[in-house]
Enzyme design. Structure first.
Site, PDB file in Angstrom:
ATOM      1  N   ASP A   1     -11.503   2.412   4.053  1.00  0.00           N
ATOM      2  CA  ASP A   1     -12.089   0.869   4.025  1.00  0.00           C
ATOM      3  C   ASP A   1     -13.601   0.845   3.806  1.00  0.00           C
ATOM      4  O   ASP A   1     -14.258  -0.183   3.448  1.00  0.00           O
ATOM      5  CB  ASP A   1     -11.575  -0.015   5.051  1.00  0.00           C
ATOM      6  CG  ASP A   1     -10.173  -0.613   5.088  1.00  0.00           C
ATOM      7  OD1 ASP A   1     -10.121  -1.377   3.960  1.00  0.00           O
ATOM      8  OD2 ASP A   1      -9.744  -0.844   6.109  1.00  0.00           O
TER       9      ASP A   1
ATOM     10  N   LYS B   1       1.010  -1.217  -0.025  1.00  0.00           N
ATOM     11  CA  LYS B   1       0.091  -0.038   0.003  1.00  0.00           C
ATOM     12  C   LYS B   1       0.907   1.221   0.083  1.00  0.00           C
ATOM     13  O   LYS B   1       0.748   2.088  -0.602  1.00  0.00           O
ATOM     14  CB  LYS B   1      -0.960   0.016   1.156  1.00  0.00           C
ATOM     15  CG  LYS B   1      -2.296  -0.800   1.269  1.00  0.00           C
ATOM     16  CD  LYS B   1      -2.749  -1.258   2.531  1.00  0.00           C
ATOM     17  CE  LYS B   1      -3.732  -2.174   2.249  1.00  0.00           C
ATOM     18  NZ  LYS B   1      -4.204  -2.971   3.352  1.00  0.00           N
TER      19      LYS B   1
ATOM     20  N   GLN C   1      -5.335  -2.441   9.595  1.00  0.00           N
ATOM     21  CA  GLN C   1      -5.111  -3.951   8.892  1.00  0.00           C
ATOM     22  C   GLN C   1      -6.003  -4.920   9.598  1.00  0.00           C
ATOM     23  O   GLN C   1      -5.349  -5.049  10.898  1.00  0.00           O
ATOM     24  CB  GLN C   1      -3.471  -3.932   8.363  1.00  0.00           C
ATOM     25  CG  GLN C   1      -3.410  -5.244   7.757  1.00  0.00           C
ATOM     26  CD  GLN C   1      -3.806  -5.290   6.382  1.00  0.00           C
ATOM     27  OE1 GLN C   1      -3.751  -4.188   5.779  1.00  0.00           O
ATOM     28  NE2 GLN C   1      -4.501  -6.355   5.870  1.00  0.00           N
TER      29      GLN C   1
HETATM   30  N1  GUN Z   1      -7.599  -7.494   5.620  1.00  0.00           N
HETATM   31  C1  GUN Z   1      -7.904  -8.244   4.560  1.00  0.00           C
HETATM   32  N2  GUN Z   1      -8.536  -7.489   3.687  1.00  0.00           N
HETATM   33  C2  GUN Z   1      -8.577  -6.096   4.154  1.00  0.00           C
HETATM   34  C3  GUN Z   1      -9.059  -4.868   3.716  1.00  0.00           C
HETATM   35  O1  GUN Z   1      -9.658  -4.717   2.608  1.00  0.00           O
HETATM   36  N3  GUN Z   1      -9.102  -3.755   4.424  1.00  0.00           N
HETATM   37  C4  GUN Z   1      -8.187  -3.996   5.792  1.00  0.00           C
HETATM   38  N4  GUN Z   1      -8.163  -2.951   6.671  1.00  0.00           N
HETATM   39  N5  GUN Z   1      -7.800  -5.226   6.131  1.00  0.00           N
HETATM   40  C5  GUN Z   1      -7.980  -6.107   5.537  1.00  0.00           C
END
Ligand code: GUN
Length: 297
Positions: free
Chosen positions: A122, A55, A99
């Protein structure tokens, strides 16, 4: 029938990133704004660390700022909340992402609810979930948004299509069902307690698999000519080493489907491109600026 068209998530994601880069350049020139994404990671799960690193790299490539907050696995809920609160009021930060999964001693719902909904890139905050189900403009979860963009790039119209979603996760299945309803599809959400799953899938003009079960969807679950989106990214140990496979038996399914996403190279690259897009959207909306014209999906 001819083999299915391959939906090239990498190519579509590259176009999205170009749009994000152009929008970011415009914000910088006209308003002196550099949109910023902050990621919080708790513990040392190697997969999560790779995601967060990717990211940060993706942000840099399109002109966004990125901030990383790594907390030890033993961090308390209060420790994580303190970081979220600090990012909520940090003017350099437009998007806050925690995450997932978090260590079991931390209540993820409490953490997500502490994120400023305007920075919730998100789309997991209860306020944004409510807006999504209400069919209102909001920050939309990234993987489902990526699926919708690939569908729109593949099909001339979604209205009236029978869409079947396999999996009811909060990250993919549920928000995707809301987006498909908003796109005028007839939606069925299949889950672990559903009955007659192959028969339900065979009705689908659009079949989206998000179960986390390697190669669960067989060729005879697929209607001839259907559009199949595979959200699965399952690491399996094969005789030739570790391989990534989706939730769909790809080799067999491509003989039946009309169009299908590969794994890797389908839903995966779209998710991160949508996260970058959400960060720019958050930067604009927080300041009362119009959404960038490049983002008309
Ligand atoms: N863990 C797996 N997919 C995601 C996501 O799209 N966002 C976040 N924050 N954690 C994740």
């Amino acid at each position: 029938m001819a083999q299915a068209k391959i939906i090239d998530g990498r190519a579509i994601a590259a176009r999205l990133r170009e749009g994000v880069a152009a929008a970011a350049a415009g914000l910088s020139e006209r308003h002196g704004i550099v949109p910023g994404l902050a990621a919080i990671i708790v513990g040392d799960d190697p997969a999560s660390q790779i995601y967060v690193r990717n990211k940060a790299r993706a942000c840099g490539a399109v002109g966004l700022a990125s901030f990383e907050h790594v907390l030890p696995a033993g961090a308390s809920e209060a420790d994580v909340l303190a970081v979220v609160h600090a990012l909520d009021v940090d003017e350099r930060v437009d998007g806050v992402l925690v995450q997932l999964p978090l260590p079991v001693h931390i209540d993820a719902r409490k953490i997500v609810a502490a994120i400023d909904p305007a920075k919730d890139v998100d789309g997991f905050h209860p306020f944004n979930i409510g807006r999504l189900w209400g069919g209102e403009t909001t920050l939309v979860p990234c993987t489902p948004q990526g699926c919708m963009i690939m569908l729109r790039a593949t099909l001339p119209s979604l209205a009236g299509a029978e869409a079947v979603v396999l999996g009811r996760s909060h990250i993919v299945g549920r928000p995707l069902a809301a987006l498909l309803i908003a796109a005028d599809c007839t939606v069925t959400l299949v889950h672990s307690k559903s009955r007659k799953i192959p028969a339900i899938c065979r009705r689908a003009d659009i079949l989206i698999a998000a179960t986390g079960e390697p190669a669960m969807v067989k060729a005879d679950w697929i209607k001839s000519g259907a559009t199949v989106i595979d959200v699965g990214t399952n690491r399996i140990v094969a005789p030739d080493g570790v391989r990534l496979v989706g939730d769909v038996d790809f080799a067999a399914a491509r003989e039946i489907a009309g169009a299908i996403t590969p794994v890797p190279g389908g839903a995966g690259p779209m998710t991160i491109a949508c996260l970058l897009q959400n960060t720019v959207l958050a930067a604009c909306r927080r300041r009362g600026l119009a959404d960038p014209p490049q983002f008309a999906a």
